[in-house]
Write a protein that holds these residues in place. Structure first.
Motif, short mmCIF file in Angstrom:
data_model
loop_
_atom_site.label_atom_id
_atom_site.label_comp_id
_atom_site.label_asym_id
_atom_site.label_seq_id
_atom_site.Cartn_x
_atom_site.Cartn_y
_atom_site.Cartn_z
N ALA A 233 1.84 -5.20 -7.81
CA ALA A 233 1.33 -3.81 -7.44
C ALA A 233 2.22 -2.70 -7.56
N LEU A 234 3.51 -2.99 -7.43
CA LEU A 234 4.62 -1.95 -7.57
C LEU A 234 5.42 -2.06 -8.74
N ARG B 263 5.83 1.71 -10.24
CA ARG B 263 4.61 2.20 -10.03
C ARG B 263 4.66 3.61 -9.37
N LEU B 264 5.45 3.33 -8.16
CA LEU B 264 5.40 4.57 -7.46
C LEU B 264 6.04 5.84 -8.14
N TYR C 133 -0.63 6.78 -4.51
CA TYR C 133 0.82 6.68 -4.14
C TYR C 133 0.87 6.20 -2.66
N GLU D 289 -1.24 4.74 -0.65
CA GLU D 289 -1.58 3.41 -0.42
C GLU D 289 -0.43 2.50 -0.78
N LEU D 290 0.06 2.75 -2.06
CA LEU D 290 1.18 1.73 -2.33
C LEU D 290 2.42 2.02 -1.72
N HIS E 126 4.71 -0.57 0.24
CA HIS E 126 6.16 -0.85 0.19
C HIS E 126 7.04 -0.55 1.38
#
Length: 535
Positions: free
Chosen positions: A183-184, A196-197, A253, A255-256, A260
């Motif tokens: 995911a990240l 990813r962020l 952003y 959501e992730l 995190h």
């Protein structure tokens, strides 16, 4: 049987008769001796369920207990002193006519504060205070059967919470790490943003034409203001109404970033050890009686990491959640047979679809959505848009159910106290609550309180009944997780089917215990799975 554990010291017990008169002087005992005594089915009296940890660590489980601190919190609220100190030191001081001791911070030493610290406490001394407070509580509860029942349920909840902590929720750290990486991006060094962020932050900056810190709501609001978009907040539902190229990467952003920060690598390192997540539950930690947690976010395990919750080899999970709990609880409270019939009697019944037939003549998605809006408007007090019209229709068709929540709302607006089905007390009105806007807000709170608090009581009884049923069946599974209306069990694969059936049996028993002979049935279907993420 009163029991107390000194920090890093022995357990002390004192036998009591039915009037709390000591039968024997207090004496130190071993966990094995406690286990032997429990075979006689005593009710153990302790100041906090944390006392139970010493026994669980030694492999000893007890059948039932009375937690004087959980009960004291209920009793001081019922006496009109919501939020007053409820620890053993405070309760003992009140009995002696002394100033109340403030409750210690949750992270503090488990030893009672003030009153006992000043006297260099010993197990016997603490036991004397415990016995006296318990005797006073018994006198109060003898005069109020409803409070006696919720006190017993609350104490049972304390036992279950400690047992679940000791058992631990099975958690695969390697799977969790892989989910985060997918995911990240790879785990970053230090405090750097994951890949990813960082990429989404660059997309946001490109959309605005300048660098913007997406973690700063104030900076995001200023950025939108510079492009002519004035927003009240950066909440997701607000952003979704905006047509601007920064919105999509900003929502992604948010959501992730939440994943995190709440369940990222730091969470994994802190909370998961030896294949188990052991949350610190706070029984009755919310004013409605719902549980909370002290760190770890156990009541909000996001879907993104649920695949990490997986059964040990040779074992299975049983995942069971109550279907549309609060509307069914409302039907039972009101004795509204028509609403109960709309809810159906089997595990596949959909209360909102049944109501759609009753209210709108059809159970399509549109009718179901309208029925759901009508019910939630009744429970939460929403009247804007179509909600008011749907609520009016619900009121005409099911007047008894709607009157339960509207009576609670009127009481709240008038500054009166409302109580749950078993007598849990809402917070009193605060100075200024007589002002119209604040009165209406309090009415919306009390409207929901009577239903949500009763649902929390039902869930407590479910836990107690399920725990007892599992033990009687030879422990085909153990309770390992609970959140509001959902339970998870973990045990050998060959016992999972039985465990799933016992969940529904316990739910039916809980409904009867609270509401007697009611047509309401609360389906709690159990799914036998290998992972929490499985449907």
């Amino acid at each position: 049987m009163a029991v107390h554990a000194d920090p890093d010291g022995p357990l002390h017990i004192q036998r009591l008769d039915d009037t709390d008169a000591p039968l024997h002087p207090p004496a130190p005992v071993t966990p094995a001796e406690v286990a032997a005594l429990d075979e006689g089915a005593p009710r153990w009296v302790w100041r906090t369920a944390r006392t139970y940890r010493a026994l669980l660590a030694a492999g000893v489980r007890v059948a039932r207990a009375h937690d004087v601190e959980l009960v004291e919190r209920l009793l001081v609220a019922a006496a009109g002193r919501f939020g007053a100190p409820h620890g053993l030191a405070a309760a003992s001081a009140r009995l002696a006519g002394l100033p109340e001791e403030p409750d210690p911070a949750p992270e503090a030493d488990d030893e009672p504060p003030g009153l006992f610290r000043s006297a260099a406490p010993t197990g016997p001394e603490t036991l004397a205070a415990l016995v006296a407070v318990h005797a006073a509580q018994r006198r109060t509860l003898a005069a109020d059967a409803r409070l006696a029942r919720v006190s017993a349920a609350e104490s049972a909840g304390g036992i279950v919470a400690e047992e679940m902590r000791a058992e631990g929720l099975p958690w695969d750290a390697a799977v969790h790490d892989a989910l985060l990486t997918a995911a990240l991006g790879p785990r970053p060094a230090g405090s750097a943003r994951p890949r990813r962020l960082a990429a989404l932050a660059d997309d946001i900056a490109t959309a605005f034409g300048r660098p913007v810190n997406p973690d700063s709501p104030a900076e995001v609001l200023r950025a939108f203001g510079r492009v002519g978009v004035e927003l009240p907040s950066t909440r997701s539902w607000v952003l979704k109404q905006v047509d601007h190229p920064a919105v999509a990467p900003l929502l992604a952003y948010k959501e992730l970033a939440r994943l995190h920060s709440a369940h990222g690598w730091a969470w994994l390192r802190t909370w998961v050890h030896d294949g188990r997540f052991r949350p610190e539950y706070v029984v009755g930690g919310v004013v409605s009686g719902r549980w909370a947690t002290r760190g770890g976010g156990a009541l909000q395990i996001p879907k993104a990491v649920r695949a990490a919750v997986r059964a040990d080899p040779g074992n299975r999970l049983v995942v069971a959640d109550a279907a549309q709990l609060e509307p069914r609880i409302l039907a039972a409270m009101a004795g509204d047979a028509a609403l109960a019939r709309a809810g159906g009697r089997d595990q596949d019944s959909d209360l909102y679809a049944g109501l759609a037939h009753e209210l709108f003549g059809g159970a399509g998605q549109d009718g179901r959505a309208k029925a759901k809006l009508a019910v939630l408007s009744a429970i939460y007090g929403q009247t804007s848009g179509d909600a008011g019209a749907h609520l009016a229709l619900l009121r005409r068709r099911f007047p008894a159910a709607v009157e339960v929540v509207e009576a609670a709302a009127r009481a709240g607006e008038e500054g009166r106290i409302v109580r749950s089905w078993l007598g849990r007390t809402c917070p009193p009105a605060a100075p200024g609550d007589e002002q119209p806007a604040r009165a209406r807000a309090r009415g919306r709170f009390t409207r929901n309180f009577v239903v949500q608090a009763t649902a929390a009581e039902w869930a407590l009884v479910l836990l107690a009944e399920l725990r007892a049923a599992l033990h009687a069946a030879g422990d085909p599974a153990r309770l390992v997780f609970f959140q509001h209306d959902e339970v998870l069990l973990h045990g050998p694969a060959d016992g999972a089917g039985l465990a799933a059936r016992l969940v529904q049996d316990a739910a039916d028993t809980a409904t009867r215990r609270l509401f007697g002979d009611t047509p309401v049935r609360i389906p709690v279907p159990g799914r036998v799975v290998g992972s929490y993420a499985e449907k």
